[in-house]
Motif scaffolding. Sequence first.
Motif, short mmCIF file in Angstrom:
data_model
loop_
_atom_site.label_atom_id
_atom_site.label_comp_id
_atom_site.label_asym_id
_atom_site.label_seq_id
_atom_site.Cartn_x
_atom_site.Cartn_y
_atom_site.Cartn_z
N ASP A 1 0.84 -1.20 0.00
CA ASP A 1 0.00 0.00 0.00
C ASP A 1 0.88 1.26 0.00
N ALA A 2 1.98 1.22 0.74
CA ALA A 2 2.88 2.37 0.79
C ALA A 2 3.54 2.59 -0.56
N ILE A 3 3.97 1.51 -1.21
CA ILE A 3 4.60 1.63 -2.53
C ILE A 3 3.61 2.19 -3.55
N ALA A 4 2.34 1.86 -3.39
CA ALA A 4 1.31 2.31 -4.34
C ALA A 4 1.17 3.82 -4.36
N THR A 5 1.68 4.51 -3.34
CA THR A 5 1.61 5.98 -3.30
C THR A 5 2.82 6.64 -3.94
N THR A 6 3.76 5.85 -4.44
CA THR A 6 4.97 6.38 -5.05
C THR A 6 4.91 6.20 -6.57
N THR A 7 5.90 6.75 -7.27
CA THR A 7 5.96 6.57 -8.73
C THR A 7 6.32 5.14 -9.11
N LEU A 8 6.74 4.35 -8.13
CA LEU A 8 7.09 2.95 -8.39
C LEU A 8 5.86 2.08 -8.57
N ALA A 9 4.67 2.65 -8.41
CA ALA A 9 3.44 1.90 -8.62
C ALA A 9 3.30 1.48 -10.08
N ALA A 10 3.94 2.22 -10.99
CA ALA A 10 3.92 1.87 -12.41
C ALA A 10 5.09 0.96 -12.74
N LEU A 11 4.94 0.17 -13.79
CA LEU A 11 6.03 -0.71 -14.20
C LEU A 11 7.20 0.09 -14.75
N PRO A 12 8.43 -0.37 -14.47
CA PRO A 12 9.61 0.26 -15.08
C PRO A 12 9.71 -0.09 -16.56
N ALA A 13 10.67 0.51 -17.23
CA ALA A 13 10.85 0.25 -18.66
C ALA A 13 11.37 -1.17 -18.89
N PRO A 14 11.05 -1.75 -20.05
CA PRO A 14 11.56 -3.10 -20.37
C PRO A 14 13.08 -3.10 -20.54
N VAL A 15 13.69 -4.20 -20.17
CA VAL A 15 15.12 -4.43 -20.37
C VAL A 15 15.26 -5.66 -21.26
N HIS A 16 16.15 -5.59 -22.23
CA HIS A 16 16.41 -6.73 -23.10
C HIS A 16 17.51 -7.60 -22.49
N PHE A 17 17.25 -8.89 -22.41
CA PHE A 17 18.20 -9.83 -21.81
C PHE A 17 18.71 -10.81 -22.86
N GLU A 18 20.01 -10.84 -23.00
CA GLU A 18 20.64 -11.75 -23.96
C GLU A 18 20.53 -13.18 -23.46
N GLU A 19 20.21 -14.10 -24.36
CA GLU A 19 20.11 -15.50 -23.98
C GLU A 19 21.49 -16.14 -23.90
N ALA A 20 21.59 -17.19 -23.10
CA ALA A 20 22.85 -17.91 -22.93
C ALA A 20 22.61 -19.40 -23.15
N ASN A 21 23.56 -20.03 -23.77
CA ASN A 21 23.48 -21.48 -23.99
C ASN A 21 24.19 -22.21 -22.86
N ILE A 22 23.43 -22.87 -22.03
CA ILE A 22 23.98 -23.63 -20.91
C ILE A 22 23.85 -25.11 -21.26
N PRO A 23 24.95 -25.87 -21.21
CA PRO A 23 24.86 -27.29 -21.55
C PRO A 23 23.91 -28.04 -20.63
N ALA A 24 23.23 -29.04 -21.19
CA ALA A 24 22.33 -29.86 -20.38
C ALA A 24 23.13 -30.61 -19.33
N LEU A 25 22.54 -30.73 -18.14
CA LEU A 25 23.21 -31.42 -17.05
C LEU A 25 23.22 -32.93 -17.28
N PRO A 26 24.34 -33.59 -17.00
CA PRO A 26 24.34 -35.05 -17.04
C PRO A 26 23.49 -35.60 -15.90
N ARG A 27 22.83 -36.69 -16.12
CA ARG A 27 21.96 -37.28 -15.09
C ARG A 27 22.81 -38.16 -14.18
N ALA A 28 23.67 -37.46 -13.43
CA ALA A 28 24.66 -38.15 -12.60
C ALA A 28 24.07 -38.79 -11.36
#
Length: 432
Positions: free
Chosen positions: A205-232
């Motif tokens: 409720d307190a945050i709702a009274t600030t400018t943070l009540a609205a969503l911030p701008a979008p950020v683009h996130f680069e994807e990463a290739n992580i190898p599949a885990l071995p089923r050890a």
Amino acid sequence: MPACPALFIGASASHQGKTTVTAALARHHARRGLKVCVFKIGPDFLDPMILERASGAPVYSLHLWMVGLDACRAMLARAAQDADLILIEGVMGLFDGTPSSADLAAAFGVPVLAVIGAHGMAQTFGAIAFGLANYRADLKFHGVLANRVASARHAQMLSEAIPAGLNYCGHIFNADDIALPERHLGLTQAEEIAGLDARLDRAADAIATTTLAALPAPVHFEEANIPALPRALDGLHIAIARDAAFSFIYPANVDWLIASGAEVSTFSPLADEPAPDDADALYLPGGYPELHARTLAVNAQTRASIERHVSRGRPIVAECGGMLYLLDSLTDIDGTRHAMLGLLPGDAKMQRKLSRLAMQAVDTSHGLLTGHTFHYSTLNTPMQPVLTASHATTHAAGEAFYRHGSISATYMHAYWPSNPSAAAALFRGESL
């Protein structure tokens, strides 16, 4: 490249209210029906419990050293594909540590909201805000929020102190029914805070009274290739002690167990639940055994089941509080000695002074396994280390790794995805 509104919540120092503000933002936007994904910088177990309650989803750790750049990138990219909002809570002050919170925010281009506890200051608030915003040119700065504000007049003075060009997002008044309670390792665990949801709703409720009540701008996130885990760990049943005494568990560690093929179950030593008789390995994580030592000492069913497990030569991985539980005794802060399970030789004693706090890594035959240590106890044991961890930046000697029969024990909280082969060796009862 996936994009999602995102905000990094930093601060001028510890104890400024970062978790309260992050939780308030998460609860505010979750109440709007949005899917909020929250991350926490660094090796933290307590703040994520609060943030999970606020957002309704598990909270994962990000850290450029412990977790690694590529793994952080992959988690953020996955979240951006699925969430309506990404929140990242920093650790300590914005520029503290190597790597710092600012390093991660800059690495992924996430704008920073600086939380400043404004109690006891007026115009100096503007100087601190200006310094945080301009200390590093590579850091995107969203704005500043004043926390623990005393009155409407105080809030006016703070807003007037902000230099031109710097975004003042508003304030939260100082209120005991919003602030989150603390104890010796940090915040009190979420399940132990009476009326936590009502507290989070008031913060939202307190945050709702600030400018943070609205969503911030979008950020683009680069994807990463992580190898599949071995089923050890295919075909292994791993049981985790999990309750208010044993709760310091990275969600990523549990995910790793499952991705590696293990069947995972839980049991509660506090409730005197026996460890599953068919478990191939047990994981006893850290937590607060010292606060529940009297109960743990007399819970016979759990004791007998773990004794049976050890008598069969099956592995146990015990970290920090989990290791204390296996010792001969644990002496609490008031000096009362409690008999523990007696499966590891040695005695631990709680103290009011912090014993060790550091990011650490252990060099195994499989390579480095990263993690951290944070405890208020000291250990007296005849056991000799099989390995010794080292400090992440100074490389000074760190925590000992002990092997006693089928038990592997240490004060260090390991981040298993940092070295799946080493972690798998622990649960298969193999040497590191």
